[in-house]
Every structure is written in C-alpha cells, then in structure tokens.
Scaffold this active site. Structure first.
Site, short mmCIF file in Angstrom:
data_model
loop_
_atom_site.label_atom_id
_atom_site.label_comp_id
_atom_site.label_asym_id
_atom_site.label_seq_id
_atom_site.Cartn_x
_atom_site.Cartn_y
_atom_site.Cartn_z
N TYR A 1 19.78 -16.22 25.27
CA TYR A 1 18.89 -15.05 25.14
C TYR A 1 17.74 -15.13 26.16
O TYR A 1 17.43 -14.13 26.83
CB TYR A 1 18.35 -15.01 23.71
CG TYR A 1 17.45 -13.85 23.39
CD1 TYR A 1 17.96 -12.57 23.22
CD2 TYR A 1 16.07 -14.03 23.24
CE1 TYR A 1 17.13 -11.50 22.90
CE2 TYR A 1 15.24 -12.97 22.93
CZ TYR A 1 15.77 -11.71 22.76
OH TYR A 1 14.95 -10.66 22.45
N ARG B 1 17.98 1.51 15.29
CA ARG B 1 17.06 0.85 14.35
C ARG B 1 15.99 0.10 15.15
O ARG B 1 16.02 0.10 16.39
CB ARG B 1 17.80 -0.15 13.43
CG ARG B 1 18.48 -1.27 14.19
CD ARG B 1 19.07 -2.33 13.26
NE ARG B 1 19.73 -3.35 14.04
CZ ARG B 1 21.00 -3.32 14.42
NH1 ARG B 1 21.76 -2.30 14.05
NH2 ARG B 1 21.50 -4.29 15.15
N ALA C 1 17.68 -16.75 28.97
CA ALA C 1 18.23 -16.54 30.32
C ALA C 1 18.47 -15.05 30.56
O ALA C 1 18.19 -14.53 31.66
CB ALA C 1 19.53 -17.33 30.49
N ASN D 1 16.70 -0.71 25.95
CA ASN D 1 16.19 -1.45 24.80
C ASN D 1 17.26 -2.28 24.09
O ASN D 1 16.94 -3.28 23.46
CB ASN D 1 15.56 -0.46 23.81
CG ASN D 1 15.28 -1.10 22.48
OD1 ASN D 1 14.31 -1.84 22.34
ND2 ASN D 1 16.14 -0.86 21.50
N GLY E 1 20.28 1.45 22.38
CA GLY E 1 20.04 0.66 21.15
C GLY E 1 18.93 1.26 20.31
O GLY E 1 17.99 0.57 19.92
P1 NAP Z 1 17.73 -4.81 16.50
O1 NAP Z 1 16.96 -4.33 15.33
O2 NAP Z 1 18.78 -5.83 16.31
O3 NAP Z 1 18.37 -3.52 17.25
C1 NAP Z 1 19.20 -3.70 18.37
C2 NAP Z 1 19.72 -2.37 18.82
O4 NAP Z 1 20.59 -2.58 19.96
C3 NAP Z 1 20.55 -1.67 17.77
O5 NAP Z 1 20.27 -0.27 17.81
C4 NAP Z 1 22.00 -1.91 18.23
O6 NAP Z 1 22.85 -0.84 17.84
C5 NAP Z 1 21.82 -1.89 19.73
N1 NAP Z 1 22.91 -2.54 20.47
C6 NAP Z 1 23.36 -3.82 20.37
N2 NAP Z 1 24.39 -4.02 21.20
C7 NAP Z 1 24.60 -2.84 21.87
C8 NAP Z 1 25.50 -2.42 22.87
N3 NAP Z 1 26.43 -3.25 23.39
N4 NAP Z 1 25.43 -1.14 23.32
C9 NAP Z 1 24.50 -0.29 22.82
N5 NAP Z 1 23.61 -0.64 21.87
C10 NAP Z 1 23.66 -1.90 21.39
O7 NAP Z 1 16.74 -5.39 17.63
P2 NAP Z 1 15.17 -5.15 17.89
O8 NAP Z 1 14.44 -6.27 17.25
O9 NAP Z 1 14.79 -3.76 17.59
O10 NAP Z 1 15.14 -5.43 19.46
C11 NAP Z 1 15.22 -4.38 20.41
C12 NAP Z 1 15.03 -5.00 21.80
O11 NAP Z 1 13.78 -5.70 21.85
C13 NAP Z 1 16.11 -6.01 22.17
O12 NAP Z 1 16.39 -5.93 23.55
C14 NAP Z 1 15.44 -7.33 21.87
O13 NAP Z 1 15.99 -8.39 22.62
C15 NAP Z 1 14.01 -7.03 22.26
N6 NAP Z 1 13.01 -7.92 21.65
C16 NAP Z 1 12.84 -7.93 20.30
C17 NAP Z 1 11.87 -8.78 19.76
C18 NAP Z 1 11.59 -8.84 18.29
O14 NAP Z 1 10.74 -9.66 17.90
N7 NAP Z 1 12.22 -8.05 17.46
C19 NAP Z 1 11.13 -9.63 20.60
C20 NAP Z 1 11.37 -9.58 21.96
C21 NAP Z 1 12.31 -8.72 22.48
P3 NAP Z 1 24.27 -1.08 17.11
O15 NAP Z 1 24.01 -1.69 15.78
O16 NAP Z 1 24.84 0.29 17.05
O17 NAP Z 1 25.05 -2.02 18.00
#
Ligand code: NAP
Length: 243
Positions: A151, A13, A153, A86, A10
């Site tokens: 989420y 972005r 869980a 990630n 992931g």
């Molecule tokens: P994001 O901007 O929505 O990016 C998510 C990434 O995951 C994208 O690159 C997406 O790529 C990829 N992805 C989704 N489904 C996938 C799959 N089945 N196989 C491979 N790649 C997949 O999210 P983010 O905010 O950067 O979050 C990144 C991580 O941090 C996540 O695990 C999220 O739960 C965690 N997190 C984020 C926050 C926050 O505040 N932002 C807080 C706590 C935890 P595609 O578009 O190509 O699918």
C-alpha cells in the site's frame, strides 16, 4: 452558468462518498464504483438535486474499461472538468507474509488505476485546454508503514505520478495535485485491530482521527478556481501526523 462535470473514482462509500456529495453542490458528478452498486445508489440519492448526476460501474485497474467509460461520459456531458482518483484498496501484511498476489493487486488498483484514469482523461482535458486532477495518496506514501509495504509503495507511486503528470500537463492548463490523508474513520480503517488504532492515535498531534469531510473540503479546494496557481503539490490532511 453551465455546471462543470466531475468524475470521482471509488465513490460508493467513505472518502469518495463525501467528495461526491460535496462536489455535487457545484458540479454534475459521476459516481464510480467497482462492486458496490447499492452503495453508489445511496450516494447518488444524497447528491444535490439541482445537478445531472449519475453512477457508473468500472474497474479502474482495467485501462480499456476506463477509456470506454471516460469516452461515454464526454459523449453525454460534452466535457469533463475534474477527475478525482480516489479508489483504493488495502491488503495489509508483514513483508515476509505478503503474497505476490496481494502486492500486485494493491499496486494494480491504487497506482495503475490512477495512471489509467489520468492517461485517458489527459487527452480529453488537453483538447479542452483545462482540467483539474486530484489523486488520493496517503501519509504512508510519504513515510512508509509496517505491514503496508504494498500500500505504501502504491501511494508513494501516486505521489511521484502526480508530480510527473503535473509537470507534463501544466502548460496545457491542466493541474494535478494529491491529497495525503492520515487516519480517516472509514470502512477501510474500521477493519484495523484496536491496538493499531490506539498506536495511530498516539502519533497524531491533534489526538483525533479525521473525518471524511476533512478530506472532501481539501479536494474541493484543489478542484476549484481558488487553487488555479497550485499544481504538483501533496497536501496532508492528517491532524499533524507527518510534518
Ligand atoms: P473505502 O471505504 O474502502 O472505499 C474505497 C472505494 O474504492 C470504494 O468505493 C470501492 O468501491 C472503490 N474501489 C475499490 N477498488 C476499485 C476498483 N478497482 N475500481 C473502482 N473503484 C474501486 O476507502 P476509503 O477509506 O474511503 O479510502 C478512499 C481513498 O483514500 C483510498 O485511495 C485510500 O487509499 C485513501 N486513504 C484512506 C485513508 C483512511 O484513513 N481511510 C487514509 C489515507 C488514504 P467498490 O466497493 O465498488 O469496489
């Protein structure tokens, strides 16, 4: 010295993008994405020009795809030293309005996807007798959150998975840790209602949202030689939200 190789799921972005660009200064990085080819290409273009980086499409929730992808990486690079799990999605709703499909989708990508990558890289890293795995959890996996039963869980599961795998793999020279971000400004959090953002801000002692680089810096540390005696830990990057 030969560069190590790091796979980041992931990474098209958000937090994954920052991790890929940060690690590219020391590692050859493999930028994984499921749907966002354009995003992955833009991340690849920002990676350190010294390294041998590449992007690779794979839906991490599909174990067979993950196995084939990791085998392809090892064939090309000869070794895989770091895996950052990630990739993650949200499908928020209150419990009584949540569909079974939305519950299953989030568990399948966030928890099963992380399991798929660990399971298939474990064999590779066991042969190497070394490796570092970092899983992206969340503070809601520690304390729960309204509207995020699926989420939270999944992220609670990621934390338990991290600790179990750390115990199983420690004697093989493989460390497994987790990072638990609080509220980080990305596309995932942009889509939340202003009222949700305001109440999140009120619960953060540092009174600001985190940046993707705040998370990437901790991931870099957990992958590095500076953390060789750390395994099974969950490090919150949350401005003091959960203590
Ligand atoms: P994001 O901007 O929505 O990016 C998510 C990434 O995951 C994208 O690159 C997406 O790529 C990829 N992805 C989704 N489904 C996938 C799959 N089945 N196989 C491979 N790649 C997949 O999210 P983010 O905010 O950067 O979050 C990144 C991580 O941090 C996540 O695990 C999220 O739960 C965690 N997190 C984020 C926050 C926050 O505040 N932002 C807080 C706590 C935890 P595609 O578009 O190509 O699918």
């Amino acid at each position: 010295m030969e560069r190590k190789t790091a796979f980041i799921s992931g990474a098209s972005r958000g937090i994954g993008e920052a991790i890929a660009i940060t690690l590219s200064k020391e590692y050859n990085v493999i930028i994984n994405y499921a749907h966002s080819e354009e995003g992955a290409r833009a991340v690849l273009a920002q990676c350190d020009p010294e390294g041998h980086h590449k992007m690779i499409q794979c839906d991490i929730s599909d174990g067979e795809q993950v196995k084939a992808m990791l085998e392809e990486i090892v064939k090309e690079y000869g070794h895989l030293d770091v895996v950052v799990n990630n990739a993650g999605i949200t499908k928020d709703n209150l419990l009584l309005r949540m569909s079974d499909a939305d519950f299953d989708d989030v568990i399948r990508v966030n928890l099963k996807g992380t399991y798929n990558c660990i399971r298939h890289v474990a064999r590779i890293m066991m042969k190497q007798k070394s490796g570092a795995i970092v899983n992206m959890a969340s503070v809601v996996g520690l304390c729960g959150n309204m509207g995020q039963a699926n989420y939270a869980a999944s992220k609670g599961g990621v934390i338990a998975l991290t600790k179990s795998c750390a115990k199983e793999l420690a004697s093989r020279g493989i460390r497994v840790n987790a990072v638990a971000p609080g509220f980080i400004a990305t596309a995932m959090t942009d889509k939340l209602a202003d009222s949700v953002k305001e109440s999140a801000l009120a619960s953060i002692p540092m009174k600001k949202f985190g940046a993707v680089q705040d998370v990437a810096n901790v991931v870099k540390f957990l992958c590095s030689e500076d953390s060789t005696y750390i395994t099974g830990q969950v490090i919150a990057v949350d401005g003091g939200m959960v203590m």
